[in-house]
Write a protein that holds these residues in place. Structure first.
Motif, PDB file in Angstrom:
ATOM      1  N   ALA A 196      25.876 102.644 -54.746  1.00 47.63           N
ATOM      2  CA  ALA A 196      25.636 103.951 -54.117  1.00 47.63           C
ATOM      3  C   ALA A 196      26.623 104.184 -52.976  1.00 47.63           C
ATOM      4  CB  ALA A 196      24.201 104.032 -53.611  1.00 47.63           C
ATOM      5  N   LEU A 197      26.879 103.155 -52.174  1.00 45.96           N
ATOM      6  CA  LEU A 197      27.814 103.288 -51.060  1.00 45.96           C
ATOM      7  C   LEU A 197      29.226 103.605 -51.562  1.00 45.96           C
ATOM      8  CD1 LEU A 197      28.445 103.051 -48.025  1.00 45.96           C
ATOM      9  CD2 LEU A 197      28.803 100.610 -48.394  1.00 45.96           C
ATOM     10  N   ALA A 198      29.662 102.872 -52.589  1.00 43.73           N
ATOM     11  CA  ALA A 198      31.010 103.102 -53.126  1.00 43.73           C
ATOM     12  C   ALA A 198      31.139 104.509 -53.695  1.00 43.73           C
ATOM     13  CB  ALA A 198      31.320 102.067 -54.206  1.00 43.73           C
ATOM     14  N   MET A 199      30.159 104.937 -54.459  1.00 42.32           N
ATOM     15  CA  MET A 199      30.230 106.274 -55.054  1.00 42.32           C
ATOM     16  C   MET A 199      30.075 107.364 -53.992  1.00 42.32           C
ATOM     17  SD  MET A 199      30.962 105.623 -58.102  1.00 42.32           S
ATOM     18  CE  MET A 199      30.687 107.070 -59.094  1.00 42.32           C
ATOM     19  N   HIS A 200      29.233 107.128 -52.989  1.00 34.61           N
ATOM     20  CA  HIS A 200      29.028 108.084 -51.905  1.00 34.61           C
ATOM     21  C   HIS A 200      30.345 108.324 -51.162  1.00 34.61           C
ATOM     22  CE1 HIS A 200      26.635 110.098 -48.732  1.00 34.61           C
ATOM     23  NE2 HIS A 200      27.485 109.517 -47.893  1.00 34.61           N
ATOM     24  N   MET A 201      31.011 107.239 -50.811  1.00 35.41           N
ATOM     25  CA  MET A 201      32.281 107.371 -50.094  1.00 35.41           C
ATOM     26  C   MET A 201      33.376 107.908 -51.014  1.00 35.41           C
ATOM     27  SD  MET A 201      32.099 104.020 -47.648  1.00 35.41           S
ATOM     28  CE  MET A 201      33.750 104.247 -47.045  1.00 35.41           C
ATOM     29  N   GLY A 202      33.341 107.536 -52.289  1.00 32.90           N
ATOM     30  CA  GLY A 202      34.318 108.034 -53.240  1.00 32.90           C
ATOM     31  C   GLY A 202      34.209 109.545 -53.459  1.00 32.90           C
ATOM     32  N   ALA A 203      32.998 110.077 -53.252  1.00 33.08           N
ATOM     33  CA  ALA A 203      32.788 111.518 -53.433  1.00 33.08           C
ATOM     34  C   ALA A 203      33.060 112.305 -52.159  1.00 33.08           C
ATOM     35  CB  ALA A 203      31.373 111.776 -53.915  1.00 33.08           C
ATOM     36  N   GLY A 204      33.574 111.632 -51.127  1.00 29.01           N
ATOM     37  CA  GLY A 204      33.934 112.340 -49.907  1.00 29.01           C
ATOM     38  C   GLY A 204      32.981 112.147 -48.751  1.00 29.01           C
ATOM     39  N   GLY A 205      31.950 111.354 -48.938  1.00 34.26           N
ATOM     40  CA  GLY A 205      31.026 111.080 -47.836  1.00 34.26           C
ATOM     41  C   GLY A 205      31.689 110.197 -46.801  1.00 34.26           C
ATOM     42  N   ALA A 206      31.322 110.408 -45.530  1.00 36.34           N
ATOM     43  CA  ALA A 206      31.878 109.582 -44.454  1.00 36.34           C
ATOM     44  C   ALA A 206      31.268 108.191 -44.514  1.00 36.34           C
ATOM     45  CB  ALA A 206      31.578 110.233 -43.104  1.00 36.34           C
ATOM     46  N   ALA A 207      32.012 107.211 -44.026  1.00 37.96           N
ATOM     47  CA  ALA A 207      31.514 105.838 -44.008  1.00 37.96           C
ATOM     48  C   ALA A 207      30.348 105.735 -43.033  1.00 37.96           C
ATOM     49  CB  ALA A 207      32.630 104.884 -43.602  1.00 37.96           C
TER      50      ALA A 207
ATOM     51  N   LEU B  95      26.932 114.084 -58.555  1.00 35.95           N
ATOM     52  CA  LEU B  95      27.462 113.374 -59.718  1.00 35.95           C
ATOM     53  C   LEU B  95      27.766 111.915 -59.390  1.00 35.95           C
ATOM     54  CD1 LEU B  95      29.833 116.103 -61.196  1.00 35.95           C
ATOM     55  CD2 LEU B  95      27.547 115.450 -61.979  1.00 35.95           C
ATOM     56  N   ALA B  96      28.254 111.673 -58.182  1.00 40.06           N
ATOM     57  CA  ALA B  96      28.561 110.300 -57.771  1.00 40.06           C
ATOM     58  C   ALA B  96      27.295 109.466 -57.714  1.00 40.06           C
ATOM     59  CB  ALA B  96      29.257 110.311 -56.413  1.00 40.06           C
ATOM     60  N   HIS B  97      26.218 110.031 -57.179  1.00 37.88           N
ATOM     61  CA  HIS B  97      24.970 109.269 -57.103  1.00 37.88           C
ATOM     62  C   HIS B  97      24.312 109.132 -58.472  1.00 37.88           C
ATOM     63  CE1 HIS B  97      24.587 108.185 -52.907  1.00 37.88           C
ATOM     64  NE2 HIS B  97      25.157 109.345 -52.602  1.00 37.88           N
ATOM     65  N   VAL B  98      24.501 110.096 -59.345  1.00 37.97           N
ATOM     66  CA  VAL B  98      24.012 109.946 -60.722  1.00 37.97           C
ATOM     67  C   VAL B  98      24.766 108.800 -61.399  1.00 37.97           C
ATOM     68  CG1 VAL B  98      23.977 111.040 -63.012  1.00 37.97           C
ATOM     69  CG2 VAL B  98      23.150 112.289 -61.012  1.00 37.97           C
ATOM     70  N   ALA B  99      26.074 108.727 -61.183  1.00 37.58           N
ATOM     71  CA  ALA B  99      26.871 107.638 -61.767  1.00 37.58           C
ATOM     72  C   ALA B  99      26.440 106.283 -61.201  1.00 37.58           C
ATOM     73  CB  ALA B  99      28.357 107.877 -61.508  1.00 37.58           C
ATOM     74  N   ALA B 100      26.214 106.217 -59.887  1.00 36.62           N
ATOM     75  CA  ALA B 100      25.763 104.959 -59.277  1.00 36.62           C
ATOM     76  C   ALA B 100      24.390 104.571 -59.831  1.00 36.62           C
ATOM     77  CB  ALA B 100      25.707 105.098 -57.759  1.00 36.62           C
ATOM     78  N   GLY B 101      23.529 105.565 -60.019  1.00 41.95           N
ATOM     79  CA  GLY B 101      22.212 105.295 -60.596  1.00 41.95           C
ATOM     80  C   GLY B 101      22.320 104.803 -62.028  1.00 41.95           C
ATOM     81  N   ALA B 102      23.232 105.391 -62.792  1.00 41.68           N
ATOM     82  CA  ALA B 102      23.414 104.970 -64.185  1.00 41.68           C
ATOM     83  C   ALA B 102      23.922 103.532 -64.262  1.00 41.68           C
ATOM     84  CB  ALA B 102      24.379 105.915 -64.896  1.00 41.68           C
ATOM     85  N   VAL B 103      24.855 103.183 -63.381  1.00 37.17           N
ATOM     86  CA  VAL B 103      25.358 101.804 -63.346  1.00 37.17           C
ATOM     87  C   VAL B 103      24.218 100.847 -62.973  1.00 37.17           C
ATOM     88  CG1 VAL B 103      26.852 100.227 -62.043  1.00 37.17           C
ATOM     89  CG2 VAL B 103      27.752 102.407 -62.865  1.00 37.17           C
ATOM     90  N   THR B 104      23.450 101.214 -61.967  1.00 41.42           N
ATOM     91  CA  THR B 104      22.331 100.373 -61.539  1.00 41.42           C
ATOM     92  C   THR B 104      21.317 100.225 -62.663  1.00 41.42           C
ATOM     93  OG1 THR B 104      22.643 101.082 -59.249  1.00 41.42           O
ATOM     94  CG2 THR B 104      20.519 100.127 -59.810  1.00 41.42           C
ATOM     95  N   TYR B 105      20.923 101.325 -63.269  1.00 42.00           N
ATOM     96  CA  TYR B 105      19.923 101.310 -64.345  1.00 42.00           C
ATOM     97  C   TYR B 105      20.398 100.451 -65.511  1.00 42.00           C
ATOM     98  CZ  TYR B 105      16.936 102.981 -68.134  1.00 42.00           C
ATOM     99  OH  TYR B 105      16.068 103.048 -69.192  1.00 42.00           O
ATOM    100  N   GLY B 106      21.627 100.690 -65.963  1.00 43.40           N
ATOM    101  CA  GLY B 106      22.156  99.943 -67.101  1.00 43.40           C
ATOM    102  C   GLY B 106      22.277  98.453 -66.822  1.00 43.40           C
TER     103      GLY B 106
END
Length: 195
Positions: free
Chosen positions: A22-33, A116-127
């Motif tokens: 979630a942290l990687a995708m959050h920051m990758g989508a433009g969120g501040a650290a 979309l970034a958090h959906v992707a992080a969720g999909a990785v976690t779920y899978g």
């Protein structure tokens, strides 16, 4: 490994996977650290929740619900834990005119990639959680194969010897030669008699 330690290991893995993806995708989508506290606090909370759920079988729907809720909580924590910066004038979503443009479809929110970034992080976690048993079994086999190969490579065994080593025996001149190369004929023996 006993069942309690196994549950804690699975919980730690799930918490780390969920939080860090979630942290990687959050920051990758433009969120501040976010601050360190905003990373460690949800990691510990995720571990506490995962430890309670680790021993229970979760269906696909329940697991998806837990992962989705964790992504929402992680996004909120990361956003609240990020240092505040003054948004530029007219930044979409932060002034009334831009917000009106988003609502009527004439503008696009600057952070549209975040969901979309958090959906992707969720999909990785779920899978990964769903396939954890298979992944761990494969990793265990790979580690065992690597250790077996390393052990075989480091095993120091002498090369097999086909017979006894040749001995050195003195020859008339005082020169030593291998016994197998000297011609030793017993005395009194001559060529065969022809009949």
């Amino acid at each position: 490994m006993n069942e309690g330690m196994s549950r804690l290991g699975r919980a730690a893995g799930a918490a780390a996977l969920s939080t860090l993806s979630a942290l990687a995708m959050h920051m990758g989508a433009g969120g501040a650290a976010p601050s360190l506290l905003a990373i460690v606090a949800p990691l510990l909370a995720s571990f506490a929740i995962a430890a309670q759920l680790a021993g229970r079988p979760l269906g696909r729907g329940r697991l998806a619900l837990v992962v989705a809720a964790s992504q929402l909580a992680l996004h909120t924590t990361f956003s609240l834990g990020a240092p505040r910066a003054v948004p530029p004038a007219g930044h979409t979503g932060h002034d009334a005119a831009a917000l009106a443009g988003v609502l009527d479809g004439s503008g696009v929110h600057a952070h549209a990639a975040m969901p979309l970034a958090h959906v992707a992080a969720g999909a990785v976690t779920y899978g990964t959680i769903r396939a954890a048993g298979t992944i761990l079994a494969a990793a265990s086999r790979i580690v065992h194969l690597a250790l077996d190969a390393l052990t075989a490579a480091l095993r120091l065994t002498p090369a097999p010897v086909s017979g006894p080593a040749p001995r050195l025996v003195p020859v008339a001149d005082g020169v030593y030669a291998p016994r197998s190369l000297t011609l030793a004929v017993p005395s009194g023996r001559g060529p065969p008699v022809t009949a």
